[in-house]
Design a protein around this motif. Structure first.
Motif, mmCIF file in Angstrom:
data_model
loop_
_atom_site.group_PDB
_atom_site.id
_atom_site.type_symbol
_atom_site.label_atom_id
_atom_site.label_comp_id
_atom_site.label_asym_id
_atom_site.label_seq_id
_atom_site.Cartn_x
_atom_site.Cartn_y
_atom_site.Cartn_z
ATOM 1 N N ALA A 245 0.726 -1.375 -0.059
ATOM 2 C CA ALA A 245 0.196 0.068 0.096
ATOM 3 C C ALA A 245 0.962 0.963 0.406
ATOM 4 C CB ALA A 245 -0.702 -0.092 1.348
ATOM 5 N N VAL A 246 1.918 1.536 0.563
ATOM 6 C CA VAL A 246 2.863 2.408 1.005
ATOM 7 C C VAL A 246 3.548 2.132 -0.272
ATOM 8 C CG1 VAL A 246 4.855 3.732 2.147
ATOM 9 C CG2 VAL A 246 2.720 2.563 3.640
ATOM 10 N N GLY A 247 3.633 1.562 -0.885
ATOM 11 C CA GLY A 247 5.097 2.135 -2.045
ATOM 12 C C GLY A 247 3.975 2.252 -3.146
ATOM 13 N N SER A 248 2.835 0.948 -3.731
ATOM 14 C CA SER A 248 2.066 1.797 -4.204
ATOM 15 C C SER A 248 1.583 3.547 -4.381
ATOM 16 C CB SER A 248 0.889 1.353 -4.461
ATOM 17 O OG SER A 248 0.753 0.031 -4.708
ATOM 18 N N ALA A 249 1.478 3.593 -3.367
ATOM 19 C CA ALA A 249 0.732 4.832 -2.796
ATOM 20 C C ALA A 249 2.055 6.167 -3.027
ATOM 21 C CB ALA A 249 0.536 5.985 -1.263
ATOM 22 N N LEU A 250 2.618 6.028 -2.775
ATOM 23 C CA LEU A 250 4.491 6.372 -3.454
ATOM 24 C C LEU A 250 4.415 6.854 -4.471
ATOM 25 C CD1 LEU A 250 6.945 5.694 -0.440
ATOM 26 C CD2 LEU A 250 5.189 8.037 -0.846
ATOM 27 N N HIS A 251 4.466 5.460 -5.509
ATOM 28 C CA HIS A 251 4.480 5.440 -7.203
ATOM 29 C C HIS A 251 2.932 6.302 -7.600
ATOM 30 C CE1 HIS A 251 4.161 3.752 -11.128
ATOM 31 N NE2 HIS A 251 3.043 3.821 -10.796
ATOM 32 N N PHE A 252 1.854 6.588 -7.213
ATOM 33 C CA PHE A 252 0.608 7.436 -7.642
ATOM 34 C C PHE A 252 0.972 8.870 -7.233
ATOM 35 C CE2 PHE A 252 -2.082 3.492 -6.232
ATOM 36 C CZ PHE A 252 -1.419 2.774 -7.225
ATOM 37 N N ILE A 253 1.219 9.097 -6.122
ATOM 38 C CA ILE A 253 1.684 10.897 -6.084
ATOM 39 C C ILE A 253 2.537 11.367 -6.780
ATOM 40 C CG2 ILE A 253 3.176 11.934 -4.728
ATOM 41 C CD1 ILE A 253 2.440 10.357 -2.412
ATOM 42 N N GLU A 254 3.567 10.615 -7.128
ATOM 43 C CA GLU A 254 4.508 11.302 -8.263
ATOM 44 C C GLU A 254 3.710 10.721 -10.034
ATOM 45 O OE1 GLU A 254 7.763 8.683 -8.392
ATOM 46 O OE2 GLU A 254 8.709 9.467 -6.183
ATOM 47 N N ARG A 255 3.007 9.752 -10.445
ATOM 48 C CA ARG A 255 2.363 10.113 -11.538
ATOM 49 C C ARG A 255 1.363 10.992 -11.456
ATOM 50 N NH1 ARG A 255 0.171 4.279 -12.144
ATOM 51 N NH2 ARG A 255 -1.156 5.443 -13.883
ATOM 52 N N LYS A 256 1.654 11.789 -12.384
ATOM 53 C CA LYS A 256 0.668 12.987 -12.950
ATOM 54 C C LYS A 256 -0.487 12.946 -13.658
ATOM 55 C CE LYS A 256 4.375 16.799 -11.987
ATOM 56 N NZ LYS A 256 4.611 15.609 -10.417
ATOM 57 N N ASP A 257 -0.563 11.371 -13.477
ATOM 58 C CA ASP A 257 -1.733 11.107 -14.487
ATOM 59 C C ASP A 257 -3.108 11.051 -13.073
ATOM 60 O OD1 ASP A 257 -0.640 9.005 -14.405
ATOM 61 O OD2 ASP A 257 -1.941 8.040 -15.334
ATOM 62 N N ILE A 258 -2.447 11.069 -12.467
ATOM 63 C CA ILE A 258 -3.357 10.085 -11.416
ATOM 64 C C ILE A 258 -4.287 12.131 -10.537
ATOM 65 C CG2 ILE A 258 -3.542 9.160 -8.607
ATOM 66 C CD1 ILE A 258 -3.020 7.038 -10.743
ATOM 67 N N ASP A 259 -5.660 11.298 -10.436
ATOM 68 C CA ASP A 259 -6.589 12.673 -10.213
ATOM 69 C C ASP A 259 -6.833 13.160 -9.017
ATOM 70 O OD1 ASP A 259 -6.664 13.817 -13.073
ATOM 71 O OD2 ASP A 259 -7.115 12.607 -13.438
#
Ligand code: SF4
Length: 336
Positions: A245-259
């Motif tokens: 969960a934390v690893g994915s969240a850190l990845h989502f934070i960096e993705r500019k396409d995640i709203d």
């Protein structure tokens, strides 16, 4: 006579069902899955389980009750660890004991321990033990496991390509999401048994899809990416779910396409309370991305959930359209 193995539709069913089904079927057993969660299943689960348990455990009890009288064996593995140096929530370790204690007249319980904390190789002793309920031929057990593993790998591969596990398990077609206002990408972080049981999450994923949202879950994130992201934490995560969960969240934070990011939380879950707090802090510090927490328990009302989802989506759309990425207090939302 063909033996029937019962699999309750709860907890790790959403992770491992393709593997379990293939394995048991290859050994000549018939696999029976409990019905989809209903109010009756939940009510029975709540009555038969201790009050302090989390919602997914109560639901699981309801599924055991629904299926126990229709099968010869009930498959309730004792999960301790599914990956090296990591643990699963301790409630999984005590699950077979809880079930034995809370139900009378159970069929034979297959409660083999799965503990891969030291090495992945330890899986084979669990596989032989489970297989021994059906055959003494070790070669047959190995072959069945090989086939089950390949089935499981192709299931995981499809999930990584963007299919929701529930759509694969239940043969739904992948939904094409369209919206006049544009499709939003929203990451939903939560346990598989909360995310994919549409009764207990009150149809969250369908509701998001109906509002023009493409949902991304942590099962869709590559394991190498998760490994790289959690590497920056000062301390190693020893909860399997927490790490993902934390690893994915850190990845989502960096993705500019995640709203936006939603955390779907179980009331009474110790793991969630830590993990959610850590993710929220990371989000607040790293990027001003919309984030919300939805907490579910057996008393959650659908109207409240609908309002929270609608408000969250409306807020994202309004902000994208009217604020041009400038927040109400005058700073750029996405620096740089
Ligand atoms: S991780 Fe949380 S939700 Fe899952 S079984 Fe444990 S306490 Fe319940």
């Amino acid at each position: 006579m063909v033996k029937k193995v019962g699999i309750p539709r709860g907890l790790f069913y959403y992770n491992y069902f393709p593997l379990w089904r293939t394995f048991f079927e290859e050994l000549g057993a018939e696999v029976v899955v409990s019905a989809h969660t209903t109010k009756q299943i939940l009510d029975v689960g709540v009555k038969s389980c201790v009050d302090e348990a989390c919602l997914p455990l109560k639901v699981y009890h309801g599924h055991v009750s629904e299926i126990k009288d229709r099968v010869d064996y009930l498959f309730v593995p004792r999960f301790t660890s599914v990956s090296k140096n990591e643990y699963i929530c301790p409630k999984f370790g005590g699950l077979p004991d809880m079930i034995r204690h809370n139900f009378k007249d159970l069929p034979t319980l297959i409660d083999t321990e799965v503990n891969l904390r030291k090495s992945k190789k330890d899986v084979m002793s669990a596989v032989y033990e489970i297989g021994s309920y059906f055959t003494k031929d070790y070669k047959k057990v190995e072959k069945a496991y090989e086939k089950a593993l390949s089935e499981y790998k192709s299931f995981k591969e499809r999930v990584r390509k963007g299919y929701l596990p529930i759509d694969i398990l239940e043969n739904h077609k992948k939904i094409k999401i369209k919206s006049a206002e544009g499709v939003l990408n929203i990451a939903v972080i939560g346990h598989v048994y909360n995310l994919y049981d549409s009764y207990i999450n009150m149809n969250l994923l369908r509701k998001l899809a109906g509002s023009g949202v493409n949902t991304i879950t942590i099962e869709m994130v590559d394991s190498d990416i998760i490994k790289e992201k959690v590497g920056c934490l000062p301390k190693r995560m020893f909860w399997n779910f927490g790490r993902k969960a934390v690893g994915s969240a850190l990845h989502f934070i960096e993705r500019k396409d995640i709203d936006g990011i939603i955390f779907l939380m179980s009331f009474g879950c110790g793991v969630d309370s830590f993990v959610c707090d850590l993710i929220e802090r990371k989000i607040r510090r790293s990027r001003d991305i919309p984030f919300t927490i939805l907490t579910i328990d057996e008393h959650s009302g659908e109207a409240g959930l609908n309002t929270r989802i609608e408000a969250f989506i409306d807020m994202i759309r309004w902000r994208n359209k009217n604020e041009s990425n400038v927040s109400t207090y005058g700073q750029y939302v996405y620096p740089g």
